[in-house]
Design an enzyme around this catalytic site. Structure first.
Site, mmCIF file in Angstrom:
data_model
loop_
_atom_site.group_PDB
_atom_site.id
_atom_site.type_symbol
_atom_site.label_atom_id
_atom_site.label_comp_id
_atom_site.label_asym_id
_atom_site.label_seq_id
_atom_site.Cartn_x
_atom_site.Cartn_y
_atom_site.Cartn_z
ATOM 1 N N SER A 147 33.927 2.347 -14.731
ATOM 2 C CA SER A 147 33.180 2.273 -13.561
ATOM 3 C C SER A 147 33.705 2.014 -12.217
ATOM 4 O O SER A 147 34.414 2.982 -11.908
ATOM 5 C CB SER A 147 32.393 0.563 -13.917
ATOM 6 O OG SER A 147 31.271 0.556 -12.880
ATOM 7 N N ASP A 424 23.872 6.088 -20.029
ATOM 8 C CA ASP A 424 24.413 5.677 -18.668
ATOM 9 C C ASP A 424 23.104 6.184 -17.635
ATOM 10 O O ASP A 424 23.421 7.308 -17.502
ATOM 11 C CB ASP A 424 25.692 5.971 -18.455
ATOM 12 C CG ASP A 424 26.224 5.183 -17.104
ATOM 13 O OD1 ASP A 424 25.462 4.747 -16.330
ATOM 14 O OD2 ASP A 424 27.527 4.901 -17.230
ATOM 15 N N HIS A 453 25.190 1.865 -19.169
ATOM 16 C CA HIS A 453 26.293 2.030 -18.346
ATOM 17 C C HIS A 453 27.345 0.949 -18.997
ATOM 18 O O HIS A 453 28.512 0.963 -19.067
ATOM 19 C CB HIS A 453 26.168 1.528 -16.922
ATOM 20 C CG HIS A 453 27.529 1.734 -15.991
ATOM 21 N ND1 HIS A 453 28.445 2.684 -16.008
ATOM 22 C CD2 HIS A 453 28.159 0.537 -15.506
ATOM 23 C CE1 HIS A 453 29.523 2.604 -15.218
ATOM 24 N NE2 HIS A 453 29.250 0.961 -14.853
#
Length: 513
Positions: A147, A424, A453
């Protein structure tokens, strides 16, 4: 300015080291004086000083990798302290020890608050490199993160001398922050600033309602529709026996998180008829009259007002497990994060674009090489595009890789391991495919997970497998002469994470039967 809901400094949640950088100039040109950088290490640097591994944390993460990626740390695992010198450094703007809105401004003697200068992903990498210099690290075997941490992974080789970073493993990230992600970040910031207690960032106590609402909003982007359906469905949250109505919401402690409470809804308030509508006073009977009433005409019986009598208070409105879970997440978050820090870091993520200010050389390949369903082809006789990875999904036009982006990705260390999550919806898999398509000889793994995610914070065993295989192949010297490691610990979640998403079933409100 309060740093947490219970006035406990948030950096005290972690046992870590802090390095003070006397002077550091940000990309904006603003100079930070005596800037602290918090970090945590595991293992030791070997004699060749070539076994260092940097792990980069996500938006609300900390330097404590054991908390949020703990199942992947240990003997024989991806993050093996017996093999690697593992370092995780806290980013600028975070409430967990590095320079941030909570830091004292040397000019005023008070916390920066909303006046803390803007920082970028590149600022983080450059100041973190100074800490590694302090630790006598001369090169990195690998940089790994997901991320926002994946954004740092992509910038590390571009912000340090050539060859300093040998390998990268970006997970669930993108080469530039998409309009979709920017919009979600703005929605969350709006939730924070709409709280009247925010006071333009000069609050004395956290704007709890706004910060919790922002977290609830974020959680919906971190998970998937399927994950909520599987985990919660339409199950109702179990509640204790009915209690007398209360004016405030009831709270229950969050397991393993001192001072953190999870909201549960109060019973529906009782409904009482106003006194003036009470049956004994609201219904008027006729006064005695001297005029006789014919016996054939019955005296009408007064009809009580429908408001004169009320049914007993109804039971509390049922709360679904999905609601309870989101309330828990919001309440947990306001006890461990800071509103100004949240706004700062989400803005930082918006600046991410590895091609920013890095124009492609005029002699570089001119082929379009878009991330498209069909294998890209190049008509340039001078093309030296190293990657032959072709994409197999339809693509949003926003993700077309222009020449600058291709050039930037092409400068990253070859044979990168790029990892994404099939479900995601925030950093969509096509973004990882784009990275793999343009990094020299990169490989791509898409984790088959319904967790959205957050799969990069939950699919421990699968991620561990791919990272270990990758590192064994790329850094065989660090695995030479290894002894039989015997039984490797499993990947079961032993405790609920404070900074990540690992949860022990049965401990979390709405989190399981």
């Amino acid at each position: 300015m309060s740093s947490s809901s219970n006035n406990r400094p948030l950096n005290e949640l972690i046992e870590q080291d802090v390095h003070i950088v006397p002077s550091f100039t940000l990309e904006s040109g603003v100079e930070l004086k005596d800037a602290p950088v918090a970090y945590k290490t595991w293992g030791r640097l070997n004699s060749a000083r070539d076994n260092a591994m940097v792990i980069c944390h996500a938006l609300t993460g900390s330097a404590d990798v054991q908390d949020w990626w703990g199942p992947m740390m240990g003997r024989g695992k991806a993050f093996d302290p017996a093999r690697f010198f593992i370092i995780c450094l806290n980013v600028l703007g975070s409430p967990y020890g590095s320079a941030s809105p909570l830091t004292i401004n040397h000019l005023t003697g008070k916390p920066y608050g909303p006046e803390f200068p803007s920082t970028t992903i590149r600022d983080d990498v450059r100041i973190h490199k100074l800490v590694l210099d302090h630790l006598n690290v001369t090169s990195l075997a690998a940089v790994i993160g997901g991320s926002m941490g994946g954004m740092h992974v992509l910038e590390w080789p571009l912000c340090t001398p050539p060859g300093y970073v040998r390998h990268i493993v970006p997970l669930a990230t993108s080469a530039s922050h998409s309009a979709w992600c920017i919009a979600w970040g703005e929605a969350q910031r709006q939730a924070v600033t709409a709280d009247p207690n925010f006071k333009d960032g000069w609050y004395e106590e956290q704007p709890r309602a706004g910060l919790a609402a922002a977290r609830v909003c974020a959680m919906l982007t971190y998970r998937s529709r399927q994950s909520f359906g599987i985990k919660f469905g339409r199950k109702k949250q179990l509640q204790k026996g009915l209690e007398p109505p209360k004016k405030i919401e009831q709270v229950t402690p969050v397991p393993d998180t001192p001072g953190v409470e999870a909201l549960t809804p109060p019973p529906s308030p009782p409904t009482h008829a106003p006194k003036e509508l009470d049956a004994s006073t609201a219904v008027n009977t006729p006064k005695a009259s001297s005029t006789p009433t014919p016996s054939a005409v019955p005296t009408p019986t007064p009809t009580p007002s429908p408001l004169a009598h009320r049914n007993p208070p109804s039971p509390p409105t049922p709360i679904f497990s999905a609601q309870s879970y989101l309330r828990y997440q919001g309440q947990k978050f306001i006890s461990r994060f800071d509103a100004n820090c949240f706004i700062h870091i989400t803005h930082k993520m918006d600046t991410h674009d590895i091609s920013r200010g890095r124009p492609a050389p005029s002699s570089s390949c001119a082929c379009a090489r878009p991330a498209s369903p069909a294998p890209s082809s190049c008509s340039s006789s001078e093309c030296d595009c190293p990657s032959t990875y072709s994409l197999d999904a339809e693509l949003d036009p926003e993700l077309e890789a222009d020449a600058d982006m291709r050039a930037a990705l092409g400068q990253l260390p070859p044979r990168a391991l790029v990892i994404g999550v099939t479900s995601d919806n925030l950093f969509v898999p096509i973004e990882q495919q784009l990275i793999a398509a343009h990094v020299p000889s990169a490989s791509l793994v898409l984790l088959d997970s319904h967790d959205g995610h957050d799969g990069f914070l939950l699919e421990f065993e699968a991620m561990n497998k791919h990272i270990v295989e990758f590192m064994r192949k790329e850094e065989p010297s660090l695995y030479d002469g290894e002894e039989d490691e015997g039984d490797i610990e499993g990947f079961e979640i032993q405790k609920t994470s404070l900074f990540g998403e690992a949860e022990v079933e049965g401990e979390i409100p709405g989190g399981g039967d």
